[in-house]
Design a protein around this motif. Structure first.
Motif, PDB file in Angstrom:
ATOM      1  N   TYR A 126      -2.517  -9.059  -1.267  1.00  0.00           N
ATOM      2  CA  TYR A 126      -1.302  -8.545  -0.630  1.00  0.00           C
ATOM      3  C   TYR A 126      -0.132  -9.483  -0.893  1.00  0.00           C
ATOM      4  O   TYR A 126       0.972  -9.057  -1.224  1.00  0.00           O
ATOM      5  CB  TYR A 126      -1.515  -8.406   0.872  1.00  0.00           C
ATOM      6  N   GLU A 127      -0.413 -10.786  -0.746  1.00  0.00           N
ATOM      7  CA  GLU A 127       0.664 -11.759  -0.957  1.00  0.00           C
ATOM      8  C   GLU A 127       1.169 -11.705  -2.395  1.00  0.00           C
ATOM      9  O   GLU A 127       2.381 -11.667  -2.653  1.00  0.00           O
ATOM     10  CB  GLU A 127       0.140 -13.153  -0.630  1.00  0.00           C
ATOM     11  N   GLN A 128       0.205 -11.666  -3.314  1.00  0.00           N
ATOM     12  CA  GLN A 128       0.583 -11.667  -4.731  1.00  0.00           C
ATOM     13  C   GLN A 128       1.434 -10.444  -5.065  1.00  0.00           C
ATOM     14  O   GLN A 128       2.466 -10.544  -5.731  1.00  0.00           O
ATOM     15  CB  GLN A 128      -0.685 -11.685  -5.576  1.00  0.00           C
ATOM     16  N   LEU A 139      -1.212  -2.799  -6.990  1.00  0.00           N
ATOM     17  CA  LEU A 139      -1.054  -1.636  -6.107  1.00  0.00           C
ATOM     18  C   LEU A 139      -2.195  -0.654  -6.284  1.00  0.00           C
ATOM     19  O   LEU A 139      -2.659  -0.052  -5.318  1.00  0.00           O
ATOM     20  CB  LEU A 139       0.276  -0.942  -6.401  1.00  0.00           C
ATOM     21  N   SER A 140      -2.640  -0.505  -7.535  1.00  0.00           N
ATOM     22  CA  SER A 140      -3.723   0.456  -7.762  1.00  0.00           C
ATOM     23  C   SER A 140      -4.987   0.013  -7.030  1.00  0.00           C
ATOM     24  O   SER A 140      -5.771   0.852  -6.582  1.00  0.00           O
ATOM     25  CB  SER A 140      -3.988   0.628  -9.252  1.00  0.00           C
ATOM     26  N   ILE A 141      -5.168  -1.304  -6.889  1.00  0.00           N
ATOM     27  CA  ILE A 141      -6.319  -1.763  -6.100  1.00  0.00           C
ATOM     28  C   ILE A 141      -6.057  -1.565  -4.614  1.00  0.00           C
ATOM     29  O   ILE A 141      -6.903  -1.080  -3.863  1.00  0.00           O
ATOM     30  CB  ILE A 141      -6.608  -3.254  -6.375  1.00  0.00           C
ATOM     31  N   LEU A 192     -12.980  -6.410  -1.952  1.00  0.00           N
ATOM     32  CA  LEU A 192     -12.486  -7.764  -2.206  1.00  0.00           C
ATOM     33  C   LEU A 192     -12.847  -8.717  -1.080  1.00  0.00           C
ATOM     34  O   LEU A 192     -12.862  -9.926  -1.274  1.00  0.00           O
ATOM     35  CB  LEU A 192     -10.973  -7.746  -2.360  1.00  0.00           C
ATOM     36  N   GLY A 193     -13.076  -8.164   0.113  1.00  0.00           N
ATOM     37  CA  GLY A 193     -13.359  -9.048   1.237  1.00  0.00           C
ATOM     38  C   GLY A 193     -12.099  -9.802   1.650  1.00  0.00           C
ATOM     39  O   GLY A 193     -10.996  -9.239   1.612  1.00  0.00           O
TER      40      GLY A 193
END
Lengths: 246, 300
Positions: free
Chosen positions: B67-69, B47-49, B59-60
């Protein structure tokens, strides 16, 4: 002679650079086209199952000595009995498996698509290069090379007096065709690079006959001599414990 | 299986990230690669990312994987709102994606609306009947609802096709043990030993099941598997050492009346007992009395 050969800068501007740029652009275009045409194929449950049966049978063969004799025997019968064993292939069925694979229109279609996206652009660009740039000496590499490189670098020029370090335009095309993979993986991301050699590998995988490997696995399983390894382990455990206690 | 070096690397990275040393993305990648379950950390650092637009865009295309993870980790932590937001973003980016559909099914499952989740999964399975993840989700769902026999049925159906999937065999074995169906569990453990003959845990579990089944032959086999566990772990496994002692005494009781053709090594038990005593002395000396009395009660 060879030292006297001076390349016009116009050749650089109108042959060397356009050729490279076109090759890169075509590679990218091909990637997107093949992405468009890619259809998600639903694998046939039977084929998936056969693959899994083979893995499991191979495990059984490799680890046979680790399970008790009774368990091994029941498993072997389960796999290779002549009535409904998983590895047993009825005689008539074995032959038409391949025919069935060829008659499957989806598969043929897929292969066609792959082929089309690979071969058509290649022939077109080759024809284009041949038509416009045949016979050009397009570049000079800054170090001397032996005669053996002549067929690689001077494709399309039949002069034995030209120094080998000159590159003909057709050879430049070939060098680009095979050498741009690294660039593509930079532009399109690691896995997306259109890799011709990989495609060819996939192609040769087609036509693989699973029933044959089922039969081979069955034969392998039939001749396994079961020798339970566990009784040996008691002695080994003793040795381990003795060492531990000491 | 996570190897020891990988685990230490993971722990080191986790420590570093926890203490603000950076490398959150590397940590998340490693977690994904090793398929370990550290949902709370993943949720926090992921979440922090995601909440930092600059980091996120750096991240590209990997952004969507993250998001999935995070969505899955959030569901694991019951932060359903976070999961919902993540899935919404993914849905917007990839409409009609089956992978996102799977996540939606999982969200329904996490909410506890079983019927809807089941509906979502079965519609996904219609498109691709061989989707392993969804089939496993259905098993998990049946288990979560307490429908153990349904879970067994699903698992058996799954294993009929994917019979080389040892994780599924392991799950089935554990379910059978929990239902006290030891014969079936023994079969599953045999299958696990076949697929990974050098994992001592499977030998140990198989021996446990055989010991529980009882009977002279099973006990002797169990003892052998305890011995192989000892060999594979280098004698460090307390459970296996105790198992040897228990098996030997049970075998002795059963074969008391019969002629004693004790070709099996009688030495093993005494060795195991000594090893146990030594181990207890080193690590839990206050419990040594318990051990000696227990061992004495087993003595023949």
């Amino acid at each position: 002679m060879a030292e006297d050969l001076v390349l016009d800068t116009a050749i650089r501007d109108w042959v060397l650079i356009p050729l490279s740029v076109v090759m890169v652009l075509i590679g990218i275009l091909r990637y997107f086209v093949s992405k468009l045409m890619r259809s998600s194929q639903v694998p046939d449950p039977k084929i998936v199952k056969e693959g899994q049966v083979i893995v499991r049978a191979r495990n059984l063969r490799a680890g046979a000595n680790f399970i008790p004799p009774k368990s091994f025997r029941s498993r072997r019968v389960y796999f290779s009995n002549e009535e409904n064993g998983l590895l047993f292939v009825p005689k008539g069925q074995a032959q038409n498996a391949q025919a069935q694979m060829f008659s499957d229109p989806n598969m043929a279609m897929d292969m066609m698509k792959k082929n089309l996206s690979m071969i058509i652009p290649q022939t077109l660009t080759f024809a284009w290069v041949n038509f416009f740039f045949s016979g050009f000496v397009a570049a000079k590499i800054p170090f001397p090379l032996t005669q053996r490189f002549r067929s690689m670098l001077q494709n399309g020029i039949d002069l034995s007096t030209v120094d080998v370090s000159y590159v003909s335009s057709r050879s430049w095309y070939f060098l680009n065709l095979f050498g741009l993979r690294g660039l593509f993986s930079l532009i399109l991301g690691e896995e997306n690079a259109t890799d011709d050699t990989q495609r060819m590998m996939q192609m040769s995988g087609f036509g693989f006959d699973p029933t044959k490997s089922l039969g081979a696995e069955k034969d392998g399983l039939d001749i396994v001599q079961h020798e339970w390894a566990l009784p040996k382990f008691e002695h080994r455990a003793e040795a381990v414990l003795k060492k531990l206690i000491r | 299986m996570v190897s020891k070096t990988e685990e230490t690397q993971l722990n080191r990275l986790e420590n570093q990230v926890d203490n603000g040393g950076g490398g959150a993305w590397e940590y998340l990648c490693l977690v994904r690669k090793l398929k370990v379950r550290r949902s709370e950390k993943v949720l926090k650092h992921g979440l922090s990312i995601l909440n930092d637009p600059k980091k996120r865009s750096a991240l590209g295309p990997e952004e969507w994987t993250l998001y999935e993870q995070v969505a899955i980790a959030a569901m694991d932590c019951q932060c359903l709102d976070v999961a919902k937001d993540c899935i919404k973003v993914l849905q917007k980016k990839f409409p009609e994606s089956k992978r996102v559909g799977r996540l939606e099914g999982m969200l329904l499952e996490a909410k506890g609306s079983w019927a809807e989740a089941e509906k979502a999964y079965s519609s996904l399975l219609e498109d691709n009947p061989l989707d392993q993840v969804i089939q496993k989700r259905r098993v998990a769902m049946a288990k979560a609802q307490g429908n153990i026999s349904g879970a067994i049925e699903c698992l058996n159906k799954y294993l009929e096709i994917f019979m080389a999937d040892h994780d599924a065999w392991r799950e089935l074995a554990e379910i059978y043990v929990s239902l006290q169906m030891y014969k079936q569990a023994a079969f599953c453990y045999e299958e696990l030993i076949l697929s990974q003959p050098t994992v001592p845990l499977y030998h140990l579990a198989y021996a446990d099941v055989l010991y529980t089944l009882g009977g002279l032959e099973n006990l002797q086999t169990a003892k052998k598997y305890y011995a192989s566990t000892i060999d594979l772990t280098g004698g460090k496994n307390t459970r296996a050492l105790l198992g040897i002692c228990l098996c030997t005494s049970a075998i002795a009781q059963l074969s008391k009346g019969r002629n004693k053709e004790d070709k099996e090594s009688p030495e093993l038990q005494s060795l195991a007992a000594t090893a146990l005593e030594k181990d207890y002395k080193q690590r839990a000396s206050d419990k040594l009395g318990l051990l000696t009395s227990a061992l004495r009660s087993l003595k023949i």
